[in-house]
Design an enzyme around this catalytic site. Structure first.
Site, PDB file in Angstrom:
ATOM      1  N   THR A 199       0.803  -1.223   0.000  1.00  0.00           N
ATOM      2  CA  THR A 199       0.000   0.000   0.000  1.00  0.00           C
ATOM      3  C   THR A 199       0.839   1.278   0.000  1.00  0.00           C
ATOM      4  O   THR A 199       1.950   1.302   0.524  1.00  0.00           O
ATOM      5  CB  THR A 199      -0.888  -0.034   1.255  1.00  0.00           C
ATOM      6  OG1 THR A 199      -1.723  -1.167   1.173  1.00  0.00           O
ATOM      7  CG2 THR A 199      -1.722   1.202   1.404  1.00  0.00           C
ATOM      8  N   ARG A 227     -13.225  -8.397  -1.576  1.00  0.00           N
ATOM      9  CA  ARG A 227     -12.622  -8.120  -0.273  1.00  0.00           C
ATOM     10  C   ARG A 227     -12.291  -6.636  -0.163  1.00  0.00           C
ATOM     11  O   ARG A 227     -11.782  -6.014  -1.087  1.00  0.00           O
ATOM     12  CB  ARG A 227     -11.348  -8.945  -0.100  1.00  0.00           C
ATOM     13  CG  ARG A 227     -10.622  -8.730   1.238  1.00  0.00           C
ATOM     14  CD  ARG A 227      -9.463  -7.779   1.125  1.00  0.00           C
ATOM     15  NE  ARG A 227      -8.697  -7.662   2.378  1.00  0.00           N
ATOM     16  CZ  ARG A 227      -7.691  -6.829   2.565  1.00  0.00           C
ATOM     17  NH1 ARG A 227      -7.311  -6.026   1.596  1.00  0.00           N
ATOM     18  NH2 ARG A 227      -7.051  -6.785   3.715  1.00  0.00           N
ATOM     19  N   GLY A 229     -10.237  -3.909   2.321  1.00  0.00           N
ATOM     20  CA  GLY A 229      -9.248  -3.835   3.386  1.00  0.00           C
ATOM     21  C   GLY A 229      -9.376  -2.578   4.219  1.00  0.00           C
ATOM     22  O   GLY A 229     -10.425  -1.926   4.254  1.00  0.00           O
ATOM     23  N   ASP A 230      -8.295  -2.214   4.879  1.00  0.00           N
ATOM     24  CA  ASP A 230      -8.320  -1.060   5.780  1.00  0.00           C
ATOM     25  C   ASP A 230      -8.165   0.273   5.056  1.00  0.00           C
ATOM     26  O   ASP A 230      -8.625   1.306   5.541  1.00  0.00           O
ATOM     27  CB  ASP A 230      -7.206  -1.188   6.817  1.00  0.00           C
ATOM     28  CG  ASP A 230      -5.825  -1.059   6.177  1.00  0.00           C
ATOM     29  OD1 ASP A 230      -5.181  -0.004   6.334  1.00  0.00           O
ATOM     30  OD2 ASP A 230      -5.398  -2.015   5.509  1.00  0.00           O
ATOM     31  N   THR A 249      -0.477   0.953   6.734  1.00  0.00           N
ATOM     32  CA  THR A 249      -0.137  -0.049   5.735  1.00  0.00           C
ATOM     33  C   THR A 249       0.130  -1.367   6.445  1.00  0.00           C
ATOM     34  O   THR A 249       0.554  -1.387   7.602  1.00  0.00           O
ATOM     35  CB  THR A 249       1.111   0.373   4.934  1.00  0.00           C
ATOM     36  OG1 THR A 249       1.531  -0.721   4.100  1.00  0.00           O
ATOM     37  CG2 THR A 249       2.276   0.751   5.849  1.00  0.00           C
ATOM     38  N   GLY A 252      -4.336  -5.681   6.659  1.00  0.00           N
ATOM     39  CA  GLY A 252      -5.562  -4.908   6.721  1.00  0.00           C
ATOM     40  C   GLY A 252      -6.541  -5.343   7.779  1.00  0.00           C
ATOM     41  O   GLY A 252      -7.130  -4.510   8.493  1.00  0.00           O
TER      42      GLY A 252
END
Length: 330
Positions: A199, A227, A229-230, A249, A252
């Site tokens: 990321t 999916r 992620g964060d 980073t 996640g």
């Protein structure tokens, strides 16, 4: 106020034995992006403009995992996500499931400024992109040969890959035997030829004390389609307020559970910690066994970072002349 400050990251999980050529390529890209941000700040651009500008540059270059060069889903496609947050009024915008938007971070900003919502995903986000006239490309634009090779290895190992790691059994199935693999230069057990990046993100405080954060990613290699992620989740992978700005980073799911980015601001506000103290506290107390990293700036012109992985590509600079580009603990 202590003047402007900027930090940028290219992902956590870097092997300290990364080949010199790779180190140099990453450092050159981070230096270029950092200088771009510094120039913008010296020209009095607001923090929110600077973080978008820097992350756009990272999305265009295939070296890291965002935009062109994104990690691939199990179906072999790129599904990208990004978020941006403006600290003074805590305005935010986020997008997920993008397959044709050349610069996800700019669409996230348009969600913030041109829609009544904070988060758009998949077909709705793509439709909004068309309405806003942003640049669109075929999904193939985002796919690199390196990531196709990484996806192949991940599939053979039946693994979802985070920070370049994959079970050794996967390597054995991809070689003529253990002896053959021993002669290949490896990084975290992976052949260098199938290096997978992480990321990207940027945090800025401008000369007016305004903080902003932006994060963009292609997610995990071999992830399930759909999916999230964060990175697009405000408070998890990205957060900015009047105190600070944070971009995360790494793993996640662990970052989401910890609401990692927001927690930095929370302990600064509620415990009275300084920026680096807050980063250290959150990294130690909130991640459980998760692996992650973060960059942060405060309204006082401070920069901070932390990671519990083997490394994290990062660069930072402050108005008083401090500049650092690194990926390990040295």
């Amino acid at each position: 106020m202590g003047g402007w400050a900027i930090a940028v990251h290219g992902g956590a999980g870097v092997d300290p034995n990364l080949p010199p050529q790779r180190q140099e390529e990453a450092k050159q890209l981070l230096t270029c992006c950092l200088n771009l941000g510094i120039s913008a700040l010296r020209s009095s651009l607001p923090a929110i403009d600077v973080v978008e500008l820097v992350v756009r540059e990272l999305e265009i270059d295939p070296l890291f995992n965002s935009g062109r060069g994104s990690a691939l889903t199990a179906k072999g496609t790129a599904e990208m996500e990004a978020s941006i947050m403006d600290g003074p009024r805590r305005r935010c915008g986020a997008v997920s499931g993008l397959t044709t938007v050349k610069n996800p971070i700019s669409l996230a900003r348009l969600v913030m400024e041109k829609s009544p919502h904070s988060y758009l995903a998949f077909s709705g986000a793509e439709e909004f992109a068309r309405q806003q006239g942003v640049e669109l490309v075929d999904n193939e634009y985002f796919i690199t040969e390196e990531n196709l090779g990484m996806l192949k290895l991940a599939k053979e190992a039946n693994a979802i890959v985070f920070d370049y790691r994959i079970p050794a059994v996967g390597l054995e199935s991809c070689s003529a035997g253990a002896g053959a693999m021993e002669s290949v230069m490896q990084m975290n057990g992976l052949p260098i030829s199938i290096y997978a990046p992480e990321t990207v993100g940027c945090v800025v405080v401008d000369s007016q004390g305004r903080c902003a954060a932006a994060t963009s990613t292609g997610g995990l290699m071999n992830k399930m389609s759909g999916r999230i992620g964060d990175s697009p989740l405000i408070g998890a992978g990205t957060y900015a307020c009047d105190l600070c700005a944070v971009s995360c980073t790494g793993e996640g799911e662990a970052i989401i559970r910890a609401t990692l980015a927001r927690d930095v601001a929370a302990v600064m506000e509620y415990k009275g910690l300084g920026l680096q103290e807050a980063v250290n506290y959150v990294m130690k107390e909130r991640l459980d066994e998760g692996k992650a990293g973060m960059i942060a700036v405060s309204r006082n012109g401070e920069v901070g970072y932390g990671f519990n992985t083997t490394g994290m590509f990062r660069g930072c600079a402050t108005e008083d002349g401090f500049v650092e580009i690194s990926f390990d603990n040295n």
